[in-house]
Design an enzyme around this catalytic site. Structure first.
Site, mmCIF file in Angstrom:
data_model
loop_
_atom_site.group_PDB
_atom_site.id
_atom_site.type_symbol
_atom_site.label_atom_id
_atom_site.label_comp_id
_atom_site.label_asym_id
_atom_site.label_seq_id
_atom_site.Cartn_x
_atom_site.Cartn_y
_atom_site.Cartn_z
ATOM 1 N N PHE A 227 -12.701 0.838 -3.195
ATOM 2 C CA PHE A 227 -12.339 0.402 -4.550
ATOM 3 C C PHE A 227 -13.203 1.065 -5.609
ATOM 4 C CE2 PHE A 227 -11.674 -3.227 -1.616
ATOM 5 C CZ PHE A 227 -10.297 -3.159 -1.547
ATOM 6 N N GLY A 452 -8.268 2.594 4.041
ATOM 7 C CA GLY A 452 -7.323 1.495 4.206
ATOM 8 C C GLY A 452 -6.051 1.645 3.397
ATOM 9 N N ASN A 615 6.006 6.974 1.533
ATOM 10 C CA ASN A 615 6.236 5.936 2.548
ATOM 11 C C ASN A 615 6.423 4.604 1.830
ATOM 12 O OD1 ASN A 615 5.786 3.769 4.386
ATOM 13 N ND2 ASN A 615 4.697 5.129 5.784
ATOM 14 N N PRO A 616 7.645 4.112 1.779
ATOM 15 C CA PRO A 616 7.894 2.895 0.996
ATOM 16 C C PRO A 616 7.116 1.679 1.493
ATOM 17 C CG PRO A 616 9.959 3.876 1.780
ATOM 18 C CD PRO A 616 8.850 4.653 2.404
ATOM 19 N N THR A 618 3.916 1.613 3.029
ATOM 20 C CA THR A 618 2.519 1.630 2.591
ATOM 21 C C THR A 618 2.441 1.604 1.061
ATOM 22 O OG1 THR A 618 2.508 4.038 2.827
ATOM 23 C CG2 THR A 618 1.581 2.771 4.632
ATOM 24 N N GLN A 622 0.430 -1.035 -1.220
ATOM 25 C CA GLN A 622 -0.505 -0.648 -2.275
ATOM 26 C C GLN A 622 -0.239 -1.423 -3.560
ATOM 27 O OE1 GLN A 622 -3.182 1.109 -2.434
ATOM 28 N NE2 GLN A 622 -2.919 3.214 -1.818
ATOM 29 N N GLY A 687 -0.044 9.538 -7.942
ATOM 30 C CA GLY A 687 -0.924 8.527 -7.347
ATOM 31 C C GLY A 687 -0.450 7.127 -7.676
ATOM 32 N N GLY A 689 -2.361 4.213 -6.082
ATOM 33 C CA GLY A 689 -3.331 3.244 -5.575
ATOM 34 C C GLY A 689 -3.884 2.306 -6.618
ATOM 35 N N GLU A 690 -3.914 2.742 -7.852
ATOM 36 C CA GLU A 690 -4.519 1.913 -8.894
ATOM 37 C C GLU A 690 -3.503 1.382 -9.894
ATOM 38 O OE1 GLU A 690 -8.845 4.108 -8.964
ATOM 39 O OE2 GLU A 690 -7.101 5.183 -9.617
#
Lengths: 723, 352
Positions: A227, A452, A615-616, A618, A622, A687, A689-690
């Protein structure tokens, strides 16, 4: 085609059964356990350290102080701090390492650490909230931005909204605390480390220890969440390497949960001073956003939260500025989601209030101020389908129909809120290689990390897509600086950078294999483990046969993702014809018990315009995780700071609430707009992830307002603020 | 090395003798004590492990209608005992609203009474804390004290007792059976925990070596089974100590409250019995205004110890709510999210 398939995580079983081995799990013969002795005061000078009692403890081998440490070479970012500890007696923050106890067992080391006697000459300190306010120099560009005449535009605006929005300092609290094992063999150093970018550790540790980077190898088998806490290189990693060198034994240091509060970073507290102006028609005429937050005394960390206000809405006049407050605290750092994560708490809260003042639906207000081009630069977007994301999110949530919904459900008063989500695009160069062997095995090799997020799933998936193989036949080898240099695993950058290099490496491997099979370049296709000519007759030959026939054991395809000017970093497509961002909208339903101050997340819809989804499954995980992360920010998270003592107070997970399962609504829907961004990366992906963590806190506060009529402008929204 | 003696006595008498030595501490599940030792907050020189003492893990429904709960009965076993949960639903609900399933499987009845405060300053050994180091001062005063006491606190300590379980127990007149060198004695749970005064280091009335062997509920405690609730406000939905909590138990006869029992948690250094409020309620109909009046009475003596004035009004409100829900009748099953003011019953998928 395996890109776009919802493949499950190949590492899932190992993770949940405890088989996955993390940095501190590595078995190294003959190692010493290290325990840090932290400064008990936030300021002052260590004048003497008495380690005799500690040394008398059975099993304690060494008590290292500044006098035992080598003089470190100068370090700069990605070192988290420029002033490394244990070089002199100066104390800059509570918890700063001042001694290290090395022992044969962890118990002996911890016991010894408690017996080290420090003589300290205390000095006055500046606490968080009482520091020296300054305008910092920017690391990633200027910290102020002006477009048009914001002051005049604001003063002339029909509708004006001025307010301050606050948020507390918060720590990352990854499941796995940071841990490092340092092993020297002659002049060569191997570090087993819990990191988000091993190459940063390699460079910084080498610089600090005055050795060549190629002598440092960083192995990071799995990282148990980061994180951002493991993004930069923190002093304990350097100290562990130095301690091992001094002691001439391998050394393992695992930070305790309490030590994570002051030995790695945190997201600083922030005050957002917002001033928005709009015309009678609800069109924005001025956006002013100033942010002030705490930083360490030695270094200016700037959390560029105002970036949100430069890039989200069309406005003829924009002003943003950042200030820091220098105090005796440890160095803050980026935390999911940086920049827009905090920034949209301020901006989207203010937008929501202004929409109400103007008398428009908050979604209509946002649509009316839609930025067709980058508001800061005027450049076109690399891709943006936010309108579609708003529309589909609103449809899934029932936003337009919410007026007809009941406002009560039993004792709950219901509230509905929404906010825009957005993140800039941090891109880093990356290299990868794809190795195809005669036995049919395929490996993707790149020095990225598993924190992760799904890298172990999607990078093999990308290679498998090119090579026409089932993804479970492709293995990812990562987390080692001896591998081709992969991009970092932070800043939502991995899919773009590392993913693109994997794509290119797989294409190169296919081409090399095609050459062996005498196939014309550019016409090579692979499917079901065979290689043949595009449109050619027959099924081609098995991969293994192609290699064996050519008398070759393997082919190694190489791939690179580079940035304009071969730059090491690119933010938002700077220096290119396009601005790159991701976008979305989050819709929240809360239940509030106004009498008891209880707030519950009942429902959430996140709808995103974020490029191609690899990849729907994962990706959905996220975004769901991002919304939960945002709920923590909105409803409970705060790291209590003791102003009188100049230290974090509850350095554990008992005194700092983060969401538990019962806090999470079962009904969280995620939607991605179908999109391909050719400018962000050759994969078409951006991206994510955030992105999911942005906007959530503002949407929650907006929903709370809808339910209660109360505007909460300070996070977190705990019971005391609602009663 | 931080060494300590570890003893595993075979009888209660041996245990009491072993624990009477200075520096000794009893070890049951250790869910709090081990953390305190790891954190350097407690430094027992001798641990007397009572886990294998015979007879302390029994739950006995007594012939007179009371119930005797052995000190080593695990929280989860007690809460899930069907007869106990039916007769004392508020206690079961309080137990299940505390900690996590893993902790409840280990934690004991006696240990729950003996757990220490969760005041962050008590756990932060660099802070001044009169409870941890008598005479050191109290950094919680004027510090981060949003969750601290509003009743019964003193200048020397503003910590709260964290137990959920003890709150309905106090409401229902539980008695603590204590074994010591001088034999057995009994103390009402209401008087078991001490207010801080000038001696905040003393949490309870236990003397050296004294061991809780059981907690007993009198026969009358069962008469509230049809109208009993435990409610809790916390900073997150589960796995958190109470900001404030309340146990309400009513005996309702012909629409009127024949007898009321009320106690609060999270407000003081001990579970807080609200007798004045009980008096207000006796003989009345459970109407909103009456319940509010009772809540006012319960908090009449309250005053903030810092930035926690909100807890006083919040406590009034949770009292009123607990009373209202108790008056409405005990749910047939413990709610899916125990102690939530609006939890649905177990099995329902609705988010609480």
């Amino acid at each position: 085609m395996s890109i776009g398939e919802p493949l499950p995580r190949p590492d899932g079983r190992d993770k949940v059964t405890g088989r996955a081995r993390y940095a501190a799990d590595q078995e190294v013969a003959g190692l010493l356990h290290a325990a840090l002795v932290g400064a008990p005061t936030p300021s002052g000078t260590v004048t003497a350290i008495d380690g005799r009692e500690a040394l008398a403890t059975a099993g304690v081998a060494r008590v290292l102080t500044a006098a035992d440490m080598p003089r470190f070479g100068p370090v700069a970012p990605p070192s988290a701090v420029s002033k490394l500890p244990m070089q002199d007696g100066t104390i800059r923050h509570e918890g700063q390492p001042v001694a290290i106890v090395l022992a044969e067992t962890l118990e002996a080391a911890e016991c010894g650490a408690g017996l080290v006697r420090l003589t300290i000459e205390p000095a006055p300190f500046r606490p968080q909230g009482g520091g020296e306010v300054a305008v910092p120099p920017g690391i990633y560009g200027p910290v102020t931005f002006t477009k048009g005449d914001p002051d005049a535009a604001f003063l002339a605006a029909e509708h004006q909204h001025i307010a301050e929005y606050r948020q507390p300092s918060r720590h990352h609290n990854p499941m796995e605390p940071s841990a490092t094992i340092a092993v020297w063999e002659g002049e060569n150093l191997t570090l087993y480390d819990s990191v988000q970018h091993g190459y940063s550790v390699q460079a910084i540790v080498a610089a600090a220890l005055n050795i060549r980077p190629e002598r440092v190898r960083v192995i990071s088998p799995h990282t148990g969440g980061g994180f951002g806490a493991k993004g930069f290189v923190w002093p304990h990693e350097i100290l562990t390497a130095a301690a091992a060198r001094v002691a001439r034994r391998p050394v393992k240091l695992a930070l305790s949960r309490a030590q994570m509060y002051a030995n790695v970073g945190f997201q600083p507290n922030m005050v957002h001073r917002m001033a928005l102006g709009a015309g009678r028609n609800g069109r924005l005429t001025a956006i002013k956003h100033e942010v002030e937050h705490v930083t360490a005394l030695s270094d200016d960390f700037v959390e560029m939260a105002t970036a949100a206000s430069r890039g989200t809405y069309a406005s003829p006049a924009i002003f943003t500025a950042q200030k820091v407050e220098r105090a005796n605290v440890n160095m803050p750092t980026a935390m999911r989601a940086p920049w827009e994560g905090p920034g949209l708490w301020g901006l989207e809260s203010a937008i929501d209030e202004l929409a109400h003042a103007v008398g428009q639906d908050p979604l209509d207000f946002r649509l009316a101020n839609y930025a067709e081009t980058d508001p800061a630069t005027g450049k076109p977007w690399s891709s943006k389908k936010l309108r579609e994301a708003y529309e589909e999110g609103a449809r899934l949530f029932g936003w337009r129909e919410r007026a007809g919904r009941p406002k009560r459900d039993g004792p709950w008063t219901l509230g509905f809120g929404m906010a825009t989500c957005s993140m800039g695009a941090f891109r880093f160069p990356s290299q990868a290689q794809v190795r195809i062997k005669a036995d049919g095995s395929v490996t993707v090799e790149t020095g990225c990390h598993d924190i992760g997020t799904g890298t172990l799933t999607i990078f093999p998936q990308i290679a498998a897509d090119v090579l026409g193989l089932p993804p479970d036949k492709v293995e990812l080898i990562m987390g080692d600086t001896r591998l081709p240099q992969g991009g970092p695993t932070y800043g939502s950058s991995s899919t773009m950078g590392v993913g693109a290099s994997v794509l290119r490496a797989a294409e190169n491997a296919r081409e090399l294999l095609g050459r062996l099979a005498n196939l014309p370049a550019g016409e090579v296709v692979m499917k079901d483990g065979r290689i043949g000519r595009r449109g050619g007759l027959g099924a081609g030959v098995p991969i293994g046969d192609a290699l064996r026939t050519a008398g070759v054991g393997e082919v190694v395809g190489k791939g690179r993702f580079t940035l304009p000017g071969d730059a090491p970093f690119n933010a938002d497509g700077e220096g290119t014809p396009h601005t790159i961002r991701t976008f979305g909208a989050v819709f929240i339903e809360v239940g509030v018990d106004c009498e008891l101050g209880l707030l519950r997340l009942r429902r959430a819809v996140g709808s995103y315009s974020a490029g191609r989804v690899i990849n729907p499954r994962t990706a959905r995980a996220q975004m769901t995780g991002g919304i939960i992360w945002g709920w923590g920010m909105a409803a409970m998270e705060a790291s209590p700071y003791e102003k009188k003592l100049g230290r974090w107070l509850s350095k554990n997970l008992a005194g700092v609430a983060i969401p538990v399962n019962a806090d999470i609504a079962g009904d969280i829907q995620i939607h991605f707009v179908d999109e391909f961004d050719p400018h962000a990366s050759p994969l078409g992906a951006k991206g994510i992830g955030e992105l999911g963590a942005t906007g959530v806190a503002a949407a929650v506060a907006s929903a709370v307002f809808d339910a209660t009529g109360k505007r909460i402008r300070e996070l977190p929204i705990t019971p005391g603020k609602l009663v | 090395m931080n060494t300590f003696e570890y003893l595993r006595p075979a009888t209660i008498a041996e245990a009491v003798a072993a624990a009477a030595e200075p520096g000794a501490a009893y070890l049951a599940a250790g869910t709090n004590l081990v953390d305190l030792m790891k954190g350097g907050i407690s430094h027992p020189t001798r641990l007397v492990d009572i886990n294998r003492l015979p007879g302390l893990d029994r739950l006995e429904h007594l012939p007179d209608g009371g119930v005797r709960i052995g000190a080593l009965v695990r929280n989860a076993d007690l809460a899930h005992d069907p007869v106990f949960a039916r007769r004392f639903p508020a206690i079961a609900e309080a137990l299940l609203s505390g900690a996590s399933a893993q902790l409840r499987n280990a934690a004991t009845v006696g240990g729950n009474l003996m757990q220490r405060t969760r005041c962050a300053y008590f756990y932060d050994v660099a802070s001044a804390c009169n409870k941890r180091a008598p005479g050191a001062g109290c950094d919680a005063r004027g510090g981060e004290n949003r969750l601290h006491a509003v009743l019964g606190w003193s200048e020397s300590c503003i910590a709260t007792h964290p137990s959920d379980f003890c709150v309905p127990l106090v409401a229902l007149d539980a008695v603590v059976e204590i074994e010591g060198r001088a034999g057995r004695r009994e103390v009402a749970l209401e008087s078991f925990h001490q207010l801080p005064g000038n001696t905040p280091e003393r949490d309870s009335v236990l003397g050296p070596g004294e061991l809780i062997v059981a907690v007993r509920l009198p026969p009358a405690a069962a008469k509230f089974a049809a109208h009993a609730r435990y409610l809790k406000v916390r900073d997150r939905t589960s796995y958190a100590f109470a900001v404030v909590s309340a146990a309400a138990a009513l005996e309702v006869d012909g629409g009127r409250i024949a007898e009321a029992r009320l106690a609060l948690g999270g407000v003081a250094a001990r579970p807080w019995r609200a007798r004045a409020a009980e008096k207000v309620l006796a003989g009345t109909r459970p109407e909103a205004a009456t319940l509010r009046r009772a809540a006012e009475a319960a908090l009449a003596q309250a005053r903030p110890s810092g930035e926690n004035a909100f807890k006083i009004e919040l406590a009034r409100r949770i009292v009123a709510r607990a009373l209202a829900l108790a008056a409405a009748g005990t749910p047939e099953r413990v709610p899916a999210l125990p102690a939530s003011p609006f939890a649905s019953v177990a099995g329902a998928a609705v988010h609480a």
